[in-house]
Design a protein around this motif. Structure first.
Motif, short mmCIF file in Angstrom:
data_model
loop_
_atom_site.label_atom_id
_atom_site.label_comp_id
_atom_site.label_asym_id
_atom_site.label_seq_id
_atom_site.Cartn_x
_atom_site.Cartn_y
_atom_site.Cartn_z
N UNK A 130 0.95 8.66 3.32
CA UNK A 130 0.04 8.80 2.19
C UNK A 130 0.77 8.36 0.93
N UNK A 131 0.05 7.70 0.03
CA UNK A 131 0.64 7.31 -1.24
C UNK A 131 -0.42 7.47 -2.32
N UNK A 132 -0.05 7.13 -3.56
CA UNK A 132 -0.99 7.25 -4.67
C UNK A 132 -1.07 5.95 -5.45
N UNK A 133 -2.30 5.58 -5.78
CA UNK A 133 -2.58 4.48 -6.70
C UNK A 133 -2.68 5.13 -8.07
N UNK A 134 -1.75 4.81 -8.98
CA UNK A 134 -1.62 5.52 -10.25
C UNK A 134 -2.09 4.62 -11.38
N UNK A 135 -2.97 5.15 -12.21
CA UNK A 135 -3.56 4.37 -13.30
C UNK A 135 -2.71 4.48 -14.56
N UNK A 136 -2.37 3.32 -15.10
CA UNK A 136 -1.71 3.20 -16.41
C UNK A 136 -0.34 3.88 -16.49
N UNK A 137 0.37 3.86 -15.39
CA UNK A 137 1.75 4.35 -15.41
C UNK A 137 2.66 3.27 -15.99
N UNK A 138 3.60 3.67 -16.82
CA UNK A 138 4.55 2.71 -17.37
C UNK A 138 5.53 2.26 -16.28
N UNK A 139 5.96 1.01 -16.39
CA UNK A 139 6.85 0.45 -15.38
C UNK A 139 8.09 1.29 -15.18
N UNK A 140 8.76 1.69 -16.27
CA UNK A 140 10.00 2.45 -16.12
C UNK A 140 9.76 3.82 -15.50
N UNK A 141 8.62 4.43 -15.81
CA UNK A 141 8.29 5.71 -15.18
C UNK A 141 8.09 5.54 -13.68
N UNK A 142 7.43 4.44 -13.30
CA UNK A 142 7.23 4.16 -11.88
C UNK A 142 8.56 3.96 -11.17
N UNK A 143 9.44 3.18 -11.76
CA UNK A 143 10.76 2.95 -11.18
C UNK A 143 11.52 4.26 -11.05
N UNK A 144 11.50 5.06 -12.12
CA UNK A 144 12.24 6.33 -12.11
C UNK A 144 11.71 7.27 -11.02
N UNK A 145 10.39 7.31 -10.84
CA UNK A 145 9.82 8.17 -9.80
C UNK A 145 10.18 7.65 -8.41
N UNK A 146 10.16 6.33 -8.24
CA UNK A 146 10.57 5.76 -6.97
C UNK A 146 11.99 6.18 -6.60
N UNK A 147 12.88 6.13 -7.57
CA UNK A 147 14.27 6.50 -7.34
C UNK A 147 14.41 8.01 -7.13
N UNK A 148 13.63 8.79 -7.88
CA UNK A 148 13.67 10.24 -7.74
C UNK A 148 13.34 10.67 -6.32
N UNK A 149 12.36 10.01 -5.72
CA UNK A 149 11.93 10.37 -4.37
C UNK A 149 12.56 9.49 -3.29
N UNK A 150 13.61 8.77 -3.67
CA UNK A 150 14.39 8.02 -2.69
C UNK A 150 13.65 6.89 -2.02
N UNK A 151 12.69 6.29 -2.71
CA UNK A 151 11.88 5.24 -2.09
C UNK A 151 12.58 3.89 -2.12
N UNK A 152 12.49 3.18 -1.00
CA UNK A 152 13.06 1.84 -0.94
C UNK A 152 12.27 0.87 -1.80
#
Length: 225
Positions: free
Chosen positions: A100-122
């Protein structure tokens, strides 16, 4: 309509609304795939949707995790998105394993990157509405979708640095027709309807064109205000 029929109709609406409120989280929005595609194809450079992200907290580094730990991570991610005030749509999908994943509206690029790293995503996927110089037969306003590698694939490789990530591939097309509906792997879905972003595809219809003079729709119009 008689009084009893009216009562039954009102009761049905109340029950449906209760079910929806239970199913949806604080900032989760109920959009269909068609709704999302309309928003992405909106040629108004000042439309409400300027950026998107696709992100999961499941299966860090692309390695299958147990259901309990995945559920805990996703609950944490939902709480984080809620606290950030971001609207999101739940996606089903399969990328080797179901997730399962989420399609997120109007998230800033750096916030997206930071969340990806926070949750250990490749990898995470980001998108931004852009404007390019006019070219005959080509839309000037469009979304560019980017595949970002935020951590290595597999747990054996050392983690990237805190600010380390890579833009690996770009696309400006989403596949949602018969080919996507027949896919058994490498797809996402909203409400059972599948779509694919053809990263790494060699097919001519999926190729990116040259992009001279391209710039952010949001930044361009904010600078004029």
């Amino acid at each position: 309509m008689n009084k009893e029929a009216l009562k039954r109709m009102i009761k049905k609406v109340i029950l449906e609304n209760r079910q929806t409120s239970v199913l949806l989280h604080e900032k989760e929005v109920n959009l269909s795939l068609d709704d999302v595609l309309v928003m992405l194809q909106d040629l108004n450079p000042r439309s409400s949707l300027q950026r998107i992200g696709i992100l999961t907290a499941e299966n860090p580094r692309g390695e299958s995790a147990d259901e309990a730990s995945n559920s805990k991570r996703m609950s944490n991610l939902r709480s984080t998105l809620d606290s950030m005030g971001l609207d999101y749509v739940e996606l089903a999908g399969k990328y080797g394993t179901e997730e399962t994943s989420y399609f997120i509206l109007n998230i800033k690029k750096q916030d997206l990157i930071d969340l990806g790293k926070k949750y250990g995503q490749a990898a995470v996927i980001g998108g931004e509405k852009l404007i390019r110089n006019y070219r005959e037969g080509q839309t000037s306003v469009y979304f560019r979708l980017t595949y970002y590698q935020t951590e290595p694939d597999g747990s054996e490789e050392p983690a990237f640095g805190p600010q380390e990530y890579y833009a690996v591939d770009d696309r400006d097309v989403i596949v949602s027709g018969k080919v996507a509906q027949a896919a058994e792997d490498f797809f996402s879905a909203i409400g059972g309807k599948k779509f694919q972003i053809p990263f790494f595809s060699k097919k001519p219809q999926h190729a990116m064109s040259d992009e001279p003079g391209v710039y952010s729709a949001e930044k361009a119009y904010r600078s004029k205000e």
